[in-house]
Design a protein around this motif. Structure first.
Motif, PDB file in Angstrom:
ATOM      1  N   ILE A  54     -27.854   5.987  47.702  1.00  0.00           N
ATOM      2  CA  ILE A  54     -26.926   5.181  47.847  1.00  0.00           C
ATOM      3  C   ILE A  54     -26.699   4.611  49.447  1.00  0.00           C
ATOM      4  O   ILE A  54     -26.634   3.715  49.691  1.00  0.00           O
ATOM      5  CB  ILE A  54     -25.576   5.431  46.811  1.00  0.00           C
ATOM      6  CG1 ILE A  54     -25.829   5.798  45.475  1.00  0.00           C
ATOM      7  CG2 ILE A  54     -24.559   4.421  47.258  1.00  0.00           C
ATOM      8  CD1 ILE A  54     -24.685   6.087  44.866  1.00  0.00           C
ATOM      9  N   LEU A  55     -26.431   6.079  49.736  1.00  0.00           N
ATOM     10  CA  LEU A  55     -26.210   5.826  51.589  1.00  0.00           C
ATOM     11  C   LEU A  55     -27.366   5.014  52.095  1.00  0.00           C
ATOM     12  O   LEU A  55     -27.341   4.180  53.062  1.00  0.00           O
ATOM     13  CB  LEU A  55     -25.790   7.150  52.118  1.00  0.00           C
ATOM     14  CG  LEU A  55     -24.469   7.625  51.832  1.00  0.00           C
ATOM     15  CD1 LEU A  55     -24.419   9.054  52.348  1.00  0.00           C
ATOM     16  CD2 LEU A  55     -23.377   6.919  52.182  1.00  0.00           C
ATOM     17  N   THR A  56     -28.829   5.341  51.756  1.00  0.00           N
ATOM     18  CA  THR A  56     -29.723   4.665  52.396  1.00  0.00           C
ATOM     19  C   THR A  56     -29.851   3.380  52.033  1.00  0.00           C
ATOM     20  O   THR A  56     -30.285   2.330  52.712  1.00  0.00           O
ATOM     21  CB  THR A  56     -30.956   5.421  51.934  1.00  0.00           C
ATOM     22  OG1 THR A  56     -31.083   6.819  52.077  1.00  0.00           O
ATOM     23  CG2 THR A  56     -32.347   4.767  52.560  1.00  0.00           C
ATOM     24  N   MET A  97     -25.453  -2.056  57.053  1.00  0.00           N
ATOM     25  CA  MET A  97     -25.038  -1.820  58.538  1.00  0.00           C
ATOM     26  C   MET A  97     -25.760  -2.348  59.300  1.00  0.00           C
ATOM     27  O   MET A  97     -25.318  -2.553  60.664  1.00  0.00           O
ATOM     28  CB  MET A  97     -25.256  -0.260  58.514  1.00  0.00           C
ATOM     29  CG  MET A  97     -24.292   0.370  57.680  1.00  0.00           C
ATOM     30  SD  MET A  97     -24.575   2.312  57.818  1.00  0.00           S
ATOM     31  CE  MET A  97     -23.210   2.830  56.637  1.00  0.00           C
ATOM     32  N   TYR A  98     -26.990  -2.887  59.237  1.00  0.00           N
ATOM     33  CA  TYR A  98     -27.579  -4.027  60.302  1.00  0.00           C
ATOM     34  C   TYR A  98     -27.412  -4.961  60.481  1.00  0.00           C
ATOM     35  O   TYR A  98     -27.547  -5.991  61.434  1.00  0.00           O
ATOM     36  CB  TYR A  98     -29.283  -3.831  60.083  1.00  0.00           C
ATOM     37  CG  TYR A  98     -29.624  -2.037  60.310  1.00  0.00           C
ATOM     38  CD1 TYR A  98     -29.407  -1.470  61.472  1.00  0.00           C
ATOM     39  CD2 TYR A  98     -30.144  -1.201  59.131  1.00  0.00           C
ATOM     40  CE1 TYR A  98     -29.783  -0.217  61.530  1.00  0.00           C
ATOM     41  CE2 TYR A  98     -30.598   0.051  59.442  1.00  0.00           C
ATOM     42  CZ  TYR A  98     -30.480   0.446  60.508  1.00  0.00           C
ATOM     43  OH  TYR A  98     -30.539   1.981  60.677  1.00  0.00           O
ATOM     44  N   VAL A 113     -22.843 -13.104  52.946  1.00  0.00           N
ATOM     45  CA  VAL A 113     -22.456 -12.282  51.960  1.00  0.00           C
ATOM     46  C   VAL A 113     -23.184 -12.362  50.720  1.00  0.00           C
ATOM     47  O   VAL A 113     -23.526 -11.583  49.848  1.00  0.00           O
ATOM     48  CB  VAL A 113     -21.019 -12.551  51.863  1.00  0.00           C
ATOM     49  CG1 VAL A 113     -20.242 -11.793  50.639  1.00  0.00           C
ATOM     50  CG2 VAL A 113     -20.115 -12.014  53.220  1.00  0.00           C
ATOM     51  N   SER A 114     -23.419 -13.738  50.253  1.00  0.00           N
ATOM     52  CA  SER A 114     -24.220 -13.901  49.153  1.00  0.00           C
ATOM     53  C   SER A 114     -25.424 -13.414  49.099  1.00  0.00           C
ATOM     54  O   SER A 114     -25.905 -12.684  47.916  1.00  0.00           O
ATOM     55  CB  SER A 114     -24.230 -15.403  48.939  1.00  0.00           C
ATOM     56  OG  SER A 114     -25.030 -15.721  47.819  1.00  0.00           O
ATOM     57  N   LYS A 115     -26.317 -13.530  50.150  1.00  0.00           N
ATOM     58  CA  LYS A 115     -27.643 -12.848  50.479  1.00  0.00           C
ATOM     59  C   LYS A 115     -27.468 -11.436  50.266  1.00  0.00           C
ATOM     60  O   LYS A 115     -28.410 -10.637  49.432  1.00  0.00           O
ATOM     61  CB  LYS A 115     -28.300 -13.130  51.590  1.00  0.00           C
ATOM     62  CG  LYS A 115     -28.563 -14.765  51.566  1.00  0.00           C
ATOM     63  CD  LYS A 115     -29.296 -15.224  53.082  1.00  0.00           C
ATOM     64  CE  LYS A 115     -29.707 -16.353  52.922  1.00  0.00           C
ATOM     65  NZ  LYS A 115     -30.092 -17.037  54.206  1.00  0.00           N
ATOM     66  N   ILE A 116     -26.723 -10.892  50.832  1.00  0.00           N
ATOM     67  CA  ILE A 116     -26.386  -9.357  50.662  1.00  0.00           C
ATOM     68  C   ILE A 116     -26.282  -8.843  49.403  1.00  0.00           C
ATOM     69  O   ILE A 116     -26.891  -7.819  48.882  1.00  0.00           O
ATOM     70  CB  ILE A 116     -25.342  -8.958  51.592  1.00  0.00           C
ATOM     71  CG1 ILE A 116     -25.674  -9.053  53.136  1.00  0.00           C
ATOM     72  CG2 ILE A 116     -24.849  -7.357  51.228  1.00  0.00           C
ATOM     73  CD1 ILE A 116     -24.480  -8.706  54.235  1.00  0.00           C
TER      74      ILE A 116
END
Length: 196
Positions: free
Chosen positions: A108-110, A117-118, A144-147
């Protein structure tokens, strides 16, 4: 007048000249009594006082040694909470059986690192039993939508819900978009990695 009859009187033919002296008050006898009393007193003092003092001294030394060992162990454990926090952060051996059935926290963190984070400023991330809450800023609504679409495409995620808010920066007056994302995490079976 009555007639006197002749009688026999006891006679002693030997004389005992041996005189037995009372020696209970003689100085040598008194010295023996005092010596005997002193021996008894010393024996009682040794058993009743000296041995107890020796035992007390030994117990105090044992206590001091135990306290020194305890202090030594306590000094070794001063960073225990820090080590436990690191262990809890990087492992999931402390989790319940239900939580162990969830996807590995490192995966999950990965995923969050690669997708959030980038491209955004991550203000807060909270990982619960089956959900991750993340608050990000510094992105547009389109980003935000793409993320959210990329996160939903991952096999680790079952759903993503997003809520946004716009605030004004008090220094510059510019609008700042903040997005709160709730990411539902997939359960894994014993073969691993499948969405539930």
């Amino acid at each position: 007048m009555a007639k006197k009859t002749g009688g026999k009187y006891p006679t002693k033919t030997t004389m005992n000249l041996f005189f037995r002296e009372d020696k209970t008050s003689h100085p040598s006898t008194m010295a023996l009594y005092i010596l005997f009393g002193a021996v008894v007193f010393l024996a009682l003092a040794k058993v009743g006082v000296y041995d107890m003092l020796v035992d007390l001294d030994k117990a105090q030394k044992d206590l001091q040694n135990a306290q020194e060992r305890l202090m030594s162990i306590s000094q070794q454990l001063t960073d225990y909470n820090e080590v436990q926090d690191k262990y809890n952060r990087y492992s999931y051996g402390y989790l319940t059986d239900e939580e162990r059935a969830l996807v590995d926290r490192m995966d999950i963190l990965t995923l969050l690192e690669s997708e959030l984070m980038y491209v955004a400023n991550v203000e807060n991330i909270t990982i619960g039993s089956n959900a991750v809450a993340a608050r990000i800023s510094g992105v547009t609504l389109e980003e935000v939508s793409k993320i959210a679409q990329r996160l939903e495409a991952s096999e680790l995620v079952t759903a993503v819900s997003v809520s946004t808010a716009v605030t004004s920066d008090p220094n510059t007056g510019a609008d700042i978009l903040t997005a709160n994302m709730i990411i539902s995490v997939a359960n894994t079976n014993s073969e691993g990695g499948q969405k539930s």
